[in-house]
Design an enzyme around this catalytic site. Structure first.
Site, mmCIF file in Angstrom:
data_model
loop_
_atom_site.group_PDB
_atom_site.id
_atom_site.type_symbol
_atom_site.label_atom_id
_atom_site.label_comp_id
_atom_site.label_asym_id
_atom_site.label_seq_id
_atom_site.Cartn_x
_atom_site.Cartn_y
_atom_site.Cartn_z
ATOM 1 C CE LYS A 1 -0.256 -0.177 5.042
ATOM 2 N NZ LYS A 1 -0.985 -0.805 6.165
ATOM 3 N NE ARG B 1 -6.263 0.776 11.676
ATOM 4 C CZ ARG B 1 -5.048 0.584 11.175
ATOM 5 N NH1 ARG B 1 -4.169 1.584 11.152
ATOM 6 N NH2 ARG B 1 -4.684 -0.592 10.700
ATOM 7 C CE1 TYR C 1 14.698 31.054 6.124
ATOM 8 C CE2 TYR C 1 14.805 28.714 5.595
ATOM 9 C CZ TYR C 1 14.621 30.034 5.191
ATOM 10 O OH TYR C 1 14.355 30.315 3.895
ATOM 11 C CG MET D 1 10.873 23.713 0.490
ATOM 12 S SD MET D 1 9.980 24.958 -0.458
ATOM 13 C CE MET D 1 8.888 25.630 0.780
HETATM 14 C C1 LIG Z 1 -0.165 -1.811 6.815
HETATM 15 C C2 LIG Z 1 -0.711 -3.083 7.336
HETATM 16 C C3 LIG Z 1 0.119 -4.197 7.528
HETATM 17 C C4 LIG Z 1 1.629 -4.131 7.416
HETATM 18 O O1 LIG Z 1 2.127 -3.578 8.603
HETATM 19 P P1 LIG Z 1 3.712 -3.435 8.865
HETATM 20 O O2 LIG Z 1 3.793 -2.925 10.261
HETATM 21 O O3 LIG Z 1 4.203 -2.438 7.876
HETATM 22 O O4 LIG Z 1 4.284 -4.779 8.665
HETATM 23 C C5 LIG Z 1 -0.474 -5.394 7.880
HETATM 24 N N1 LIG Z 1 -1.816 -5.488 8.070
HETATM 25 C C6 LIG Z 1 -2.636 -4.425 7.929
HETATM 26 C C7 LIG Z 1 -4.091 -4.597 8.164
HETATM 27 C C8 LIG Z 1 -2.116 -3.194 7.577
HETATM 28 O O5 LIG Z 1 -2.936 -2.140 7.468
#
Ligand SMILES: *Cc1c(COP(=O)(O)O)cnc(C)c1O
Length: 357
Positions: free
Chosen positions: A35, A130, A255, A303
């Site tokens: 993802k 969640r 800065y 930046m």
């Molecule tokens: C992103 C995600 C993972 C992977 O998690 P990592 O900590 O990057 O290994 C696994 N399961 C779900 C449901 C996720 O959202």
């Protein structure tokens, strides 16, 4: 967008880390989590490099469709599932697996036309709070989905751990016990573990593991060490030195004039800043790597630039500086900046040019 900073992606390391996952969880199938553009590593190229994974997981339908359009025929789990009838139909049409985590999805399913046949994973909330339906209802929900005319056999069972990155936290054991208790006896493939669970909680391995960050060579643990976990850095963020100065004692840098030279100090300006995904909160002292030596940043991150200390370092304009990567774990930079590697990789990876090697 072309910038001076670029991300070099080591495909051999990416493959090594998947092999490491399989070594740790030898009896599980691995769905590579790609993802968010593979955590900034370029989703399609990461998928190609990891084409021997047993499947892929992405957040949303759009990511999955991009994979299908590029002709990846793997099992693909869409972690957020569908939210509309249209997205449900697309998931069915493209043979994706939808995560069912909310009541409104069950209602949509009940109004689906008979032609829709869907692969699903039932996501159960064991304490992360969640996504997920209440674990106490696992049996009823599983039976409802198993009998559903729009659902193909067999729905998977899934949950997600909230604290697996803290090996001493009893929360994980509690979540694992709830999952085991309420799904006991149900004949279905199961999936529990992210990277931290894979490395620290063998009980979580079950049928499918879901490695994300470990594939990219970063430790999932708070004070972790990727090398100790057997992982290799995949992304090296690199940018050239564009200027070298000697700043007199008592003068300050950048800065806010936040750092003052205690003596005459040779400094270098690196063409990488927060617009390239380098964390603005990285304080003076955050390490960088140049010409075989570790140095540090001085003053605030701008930046497009950072200033580094070149005391006792041979360097010329044009030399490449490693902001993190092979010599300098992204985990150290994340810790210095008060964040996690995930955020740095996503930010830098999604702003910089990639070179796959
Ligand atoms: C992103 C995600 C993972 C992977 O998690 P990592 O900590 O990057 O290994 C696994 N399961 C779900 C449901 C996720 O959202």
């Amino acid at each position: 967008m072309k910038r001076s900073a670029h991300a070099i992606i080591d495909t051999a390391a990416l493959r090594h880390n998947l092999a490491r996952c399989r070594e740790v969880a030898p009896n599980s199938l691995a769905m590579a989590v790609i993802k968010a553009n593979a955590y900034g590593h370029n989703m399609l190229k990461a998928a190609e490099t990891l084409s021997h994974a047993n499947g892929f997981a992405v957040s949303c339908l759009q990511e999955a469709l991009e994979l299908r359009q590029a002709r990846f025929i793997h099992p693909i789990v869409v972690l957020q599932g569908f939210h509309t009838m249209q997205s449900m139909k697309a998931i069915a049409e493209h043979r994706l697996r939808a995560v069912i985590h909310d009541r409104h999805q069950l209602e949509l399913l009940d109004s689906a036309p008979a032609s829709v046949k869907l692969d699903v994973a039932l996501k159960l909330d064991t304490g992360m709070h969640r996504l997920g339906l209440p674990i106490e209802q696992a049996r009823t929900l599983f039976e409802r989905l198993s009998k559903h005319p729009n659902i193909k056999p067999t729905p998977w069972l899934m949950t997600h751990m909230a604290c697996a990155d803290e090996p001493d936290n009893p929360h994980t054991q509690q979540q694992l016990e709830r999952f085991a208790k309420y799904t006991d006896g149900l004949q279905a493939p199961r999936s529990i573990g992210n990277s931290a669970s894979i490395l620290a909680w063998p009980e979580s391995h079950v049928n499918w593991v879901r490695p994300g960050i470990m594939l990219y060579g970063s430790s999932p643990f708070a004070h972790g060490n990727a090398r100790r976990d057997g992982l290799e850095a995949v992304m090296t963020l690199s940018a050239p030195l564009v200027a070298i100065h000697t700043i007199p004692k008592g003068e300050s840098i950048g800065y806010g004039a936040s750092w003052t030279c205690p003596e005459d100090t040779r400094t270098g300006v690196v063409a990488c800043g927060y617009a390239d995904g380098y964390p603005r909160h990285a304080p003076t002292g955050t390490p960088v790597w140049i010409n075989g030596k570790e140095s540090r940043i001085l003053g605030r991150v701008s930046m497009d630039m950072i200033v580094i200390d070149l005391t006792a370092i041979e360097a010329r304009a044009g030399d490449q500086v490693e902001l993190w990567g092979k010599h300098l774990s992204v985990d150290r930079i994340a810790q210095a900046a008060g964040t996690i590697s995930y955020e740095l990789l996503c930010n830098a990876g999604n702003q910089c040019q990639h070179t796959y090697v």
